[in-house]
Scaffold this motif. Structure first.
Motif, short mmCIF file in Angstrom:
data_model
loop_
_atom_site.label_atom_id
_atom_site.label_comp_id
_atom_site.label_asym_id
_atom_site.label_seq_id
_atom_site.Cartn_x
_atom_site.Cartn_y
_atom_site.Cartn_z
N ARG A 169 -26.08 -26.07 11.78
CA ARG A 169 -27.24 -25.22 11.99
C ARG A 169 -28.41 -26.10 12.44
O ARG A 169 -28.91 -26.92 11.67
CB ARG A 169 -27.55 -24.45 10.71
N VAL A 170 -28.78 -25.94 13.68
CA VAL A 170 -29.81 -26.77 14.30
C VAL A 170 -31.09 -25.94 14.40
O VAL A 170 -31.13 -24.92 15.09
CB VAL A 170 -29.37 -27.25 15.70
N SER A 171 -32.13 -26.36 13.69
CA SER A 171 -33.42 -25.68 13.71
C SER A 171 -34.41 -26.49 14.53
O SER A 171 -34.55 -27.70 14.32
CB SER A 171 -33.96 -25.51 12.28
N LEU A 172 -35.10 -25.83 15.46
CA LEU A 172 -36.03 -26.50 16.37
C LEU A 172 -37.32 -25.71 16.45
O LEU A 172 -37.31 -24.49 16.55
CB LEU A 172 -35.42 -26.62 17.77
N GLY A 173 -38.43 -26.43 16.41
CA GLY A 173 -39.74 -25.80 16.57
C GLY A 173 -40.39 -26.26 17.87
O GLY A 173 -40.46 -27.48 18.14
N TYR A 174 -40.87 -25.30 18.67
CA TYR A 174 -41.44 -25.62 19.97
C TYR A 174 -42.77 -24.90 20.17
O TYR A 174 -43.02 -23.84 19.57
CB TYR A 174 -40.50 -25.14 21.09
N HIS A 175 -43.57 -25.46 21.05
CA HIS A 175 -44.66 -24.70 21.64
C HIS A 175 -44.04 -23.87 22.76
O HIS A 175 -43.24 -24.38 23.55
CB HIS A 175 -45.75 -25.62 22.20
N LYS A 176 -44.40 -22.60 22.85
CA LYS A 176 -43.75 -21.71 23.81
C LYS A 176 -43.90 -22.18 25.25
O LYS A 176 -43.01 -21.94 26.09
CB LYS A 176 -44.31 -20.29 23.67
N ARG A 177 -44.99 -22.86 25.56
CA ARG A 177 -45.18 -23.29 26.95
C ARG A 177 -44.13 -24.31 27.37
O ARG A 177 -43.94 -24.54 28.58
CB ARG A 177 -46.58 -23.88 27.12
N ASN A 178 -43.45 -24.94 26.40
CA ASN A 178 -42.43 -25.95 26.71
C ASN A 178 -41.02 -25.38 26.80
O ASN A 178 -40.07 -26.14 26.98
CB ASN A 178 -42.47 -27.06 25.66
N LEU A 179 -40.90 -24.06 26.67
CA LEU A 179 -39.60 -23.41 26.77
C LEU A 179 -39.54 -22.59 28.06
O LEU A 179 -40.43 -21.78 28.32
CB LEU A 179 -39.35 -22.50 25.58
N PRO A 180 -38.50 -22.75 28.86
CA PRO A 180 -38.39 -21.97 30.10
C PRO A 180 -38.20 -20.48 29.83
O PRO A 180 -38.61 -19.64 30.62
CB PRO A 180 -37.18 -22.57 30.81
N ALA A 181 -37.55 -20.16 28.73
CA ALA A 181 -37.32 -18.75 28.39
C ALA A 181 -36.96 -18.67 26.92
O ALA A 181 -36.42 -19.62 26.35
CB ALA A 181 -36.20 -18.15 29.22
N ARG A 182 -37.26 -17.54 26.30
CA ARG A 182 -36.89 -17.34 24.91
C ARG A 182 -35.41 -16.96 24.82
O ARG A 182 -34.99 -15.99 25.45
CB ARG A 182 -37.75 -16.24 24.29
N PRO A 183 -34.61 -17.71 24.08
CA PRO A 183 -33.17 -17.40 24.00
C PRO A 183 -32.95 -16.07 23.29
O PRO A 183 -33.58 -15.78 22.29
CB PRO A 183 -32.59 -18.56 23.20
N ASP A 184 -32.04 -15.27 23.82
CA ASP A 184 -31.79 -13.98 23.20
C ASP A 184 -30.31 -13.63 23.11
O ASP A 184 -29.96 -12.55 22.65
CB ASP A 184 -32.52 -12.86 23.96
N ARG A 185 -29.43 -14.52 23.57
CA ARG A 185 -28.01 -14.22 23.46
C ARG A 185 -27.22 -15.52 23.42
O ARG A 185 -27.68 -16.57 23.82
CB ARG A 185 -27.54 -13.36 24.63
#
Length: 319
Positions: A169-185
């Protein structure tokens, strides 16, 4: 004299203790770790609250436990089928443990259980011997198998055959501007689930996102390699603000959870002596976790039922 000994202070074991407490029974709980909860652990870091195992869970069918513990106000909804605790799932463990007034032995490893006359015996690895009128084993299958070799060898033999999936179980915290898209699947079979939230309390503010990914077949993968495997697969080039990798060897039982599994668990329980109960996620009739969303109801209900069964057994013996 102890009426009941509960071996294992995970969710099911704590639920059993709470039911014994409610019924004013004399009990002792034995836990090998210095804390209750088993694989359920939460940690706050840099404004993120991360869970080692159960992050999201299905709605509780029985709301009484939540109401009694004041937990409803500490939950939030992630999706139509998933909820989470604002302060982490360990909130539930703390609420149950705070109720307990009975005896507790922490950091005590179990060696075996047996029987002497009309009492069950509990041998700990440090040589301490205890006895009880009834036993509740809230242990994963491989530990229950070792404990039961002398008392119930047929059950122990079947328990020793349980096998587990290997999921980090890998938990990661990001600032949203550093993510290309929010994972949903889930992208492919290498990942068993993806869950994310920007709920206040779980992240520093609404500009941040907390993600938990289940990385399959990676039980021995070093922490940094696991983080790299996830971030490279999704194309997240920025380094996460926080990262946590957790592995609980008994978290994910390999089973289809159909009639064969129910019969297997039933046969194991039938092979146990009267006065001994076996509870925990390994023995659920329904899969304890589906796509990373945990079912907690059955584990709690099994603990409560085991406590009632233990007291009914003791009452019958006194007649």
């Amino acid at each position: 004299m102890r009426d009941v000994v509960v071996i294992g202070g995970g969710l099911s074991g704590l639920a059993a203790c709470c039911e014994l407490e409610r019924r004013c029974a004399a009990y002792t709980v034995i836990e090998v770790k210095r804390r209750f909860g088993g694989g359920i652990r939460s940690r706050a870091e840099a404004g993120f609250v991360m869970d080692a195992s159960a992050f999201a869970f299905r709605p509780f069918a029985d709301q009484a436990l939540l109401e009694d513990s004041g937990l409803q106000q500490r939950m939030f909804q992630i999706s139509a089928e998933a909820w989470a605790f604002a302060d982490g799932t360990e909130t539930l463990i703390g609420a149950l443990a705070d109720r307990l007034q009975g005896g507790r032995l922490m950091r005590m490893a179990l060696s075996s259980v047996g029987r002497l006359r009309n009492r069950f015996t509990i041998c700990l690895e440090n040589g301490i011997m205890l006895d009880a009128g009834a036993l509740i084993l809230a242990l994963p299958a491989r530990y229950a198998a070792r404990a039961l070799w002398n008392l119930a060898p047929k059950a122990a033999e079947q328990l020793a055959q349980f096998r587990y999936d290997s999921i980090l179980r890998v938990s990661l915290g990001y600032h949203k501007r550093n993510l290309p898209a929010r994972p949903d699947r889930i992208p492919d079979e290498a990942f068993s689930f993806i869950i994310s939230t920007d709920q206040p309390g779980r992240v520093p503010d609404s500009d941040h996102l907390l993600i938990q990914v289940g990385l399959r077949s990676a039980g021995n993968l070093p922490r940094d390699e696991a983080i790299r495997a996830v971030t490279q697969h999704f194309g997240w080039r920025a380094s996460p603000l926080v990262a946590r990798v957790d592995y609980w060897p008994e978290a994910d039982l390999l089973s289809e959870y159909g009639e064969d599994h129910r019969q297997r668990v039933g046969a194991i329980r039938d092979a146990l002596p009267d006065g001994v109960s076996l509870i925990g996620s390994d023995y659920c009739h329904e899969a304890p976790t589906i796509r990373g969303v945990a079912r907690l109801d059955e584990r709690i209900g099994a603990g409560q039922a085991a406590a009632r069964d233990a007291l009914a057994y003791l009452k019958a013996r006194k007649r």
